[in-house]
Design an enzyme around this catalytic site. Sequence first.
Site, short mmCIF file in Angstrom:
data_model
loop_
_atom_site.label_atom_id
_atom_site.label_comp_id
_atom_site.label_asym_id
_atom_site.label_seq_id
_atom_site.Cartn_x
_atom_site.Cartn_y
_atom_site.Cartn_z
N ASP A 149 -10.50 -3.88 -5.05
CA ASP A 149 -9.83 -2.93 -4.14
C ASP A 149 -10.59 -1.60 -4.16
O ASP A 149 -10.63 -0.93 -5.21
CB ASP A 149 -8.38 -2.75 -4.59
CG ASP A 149 -7.54 -2.00 -3.57
OD1 ASP A 149 -8.11 -1.18 -2.82
OD2 ASP A 149 -6.32 -2.23 -3.53
N SER A 205 0.83 -1.20 0.00
CA SER A 205 0.00 0.00 0.00
C SER A 205 0.88 1.26 0.00
O SER A 205 1.61 1.48 -0.97
CB SER A 205 -0.97 -0.07 1.19
OG SER A 205 -1.94 0.93 1.10
N HIS A 238 -8.32 -4.52 -0.72
CA HIS A 238 -7.00 -3.90 -0.47
C HIS A 238 -6.13 -4.81 0.40
O HIS A 238 -4.91 -4.72 0.36
CB HIS A 238 -7.18 -2.52 0.19
CG HIS A 238 -5.99 -1.64 0.04
ND1 HIS A 238 -5.53 -1.18 -1.19
CD2 HIS A 238 -5.13 -1.12 0.96
CE1 HIS A 238 -4.46 -0.43 -1.01
NE2 HIS A 238 -4.19 -0.39 0.28
C1 MLT Z 1 -3.02 4.15 2.01
O1 MLT Z 1 -4.00 4.18 2.73
O2 MLT Z 1 -1.92 3.91 2.45
C2 MLT Z 1 -3.21 4.44 0.57
O3 MLT Z 1 -4.05 3.58 0.00
C3 MLT Z 1 -1.95 4.49 -0.16
C4 MLT Z 1 -1.23 5.77 0.13
O4 MLT Z 1 -1.83 6.66 0.72
O5 MLT Z 1 -0.06 5.87 -0.24
#
Ligand code: MLT
Length: 210
Positions: A163, A112, A194
């Site tokens: 996702d 992520s 996700h």
């Molecule tokens: C997260 O929640 O980390 C996002 O999906 C990815 C990011 O903000 O880089």
Amino acid sequence: MTPIIGQLAGHTYAFSEGSDATAPPLLLLHGTGGNEHDLIPLASRLAPGSPLLSPRGNVNESGSNRFFRRFGEGVFDLNDVRDRTAALAEFIAAASLHHHFRAGSLIALGFSNGANIAATLLQLHPTALGGAILLRPMVVLDEPAAADSLTGKRVLIASGNHDPLVTADHPVRLAAHLQSGGAKVTLHTSTAGHGLVSADIESAQAFLNS
Ligand code: MLT
């Protein structure tokens, strides 16, 4: 093996020496709200024996660790992205000297937000990594890697087809940006959201073994 915790170039990190000098060292990059310990169990399973270098993201978002600032979900502070990516490249250089990695030999394993900064490392500081496993990345910097900057590097992009944070165009666009630099990109889509599922782990394992 219990990792040591250290500080280098403005980053707190965990380091595990590993038991196999021939195994590729992994750079572990956690997701939002995680820390330097999160990916160690997964990495130890995927690459037993590999040295593991695992920095903590040094942006604090309401108590959650991240690797760069954002204004909202999926809306990134692109100046901060560039600055933090450069700072992470400096950390990698310092850690490579300190722990005796060959420059450019680290394979990133990022989830992520950690996958996102691994991708921006590939785009902006291509010599920092030897390759990358990007778990649920999105396009952060919408620009191609410089021609030939990623030749010889392999990248796995593992996405989930349900996702809610990453729409289906992102993995394909990110792959194209990395392929512009000459990277060999494998796209893998799991029936998942996700969060990671066993098919992601299997594709990461196949990627590392090949
Ligand atoms: C997260 O929640 O980390 C996002 O999906 C990815 C990011 O903000 O880089």
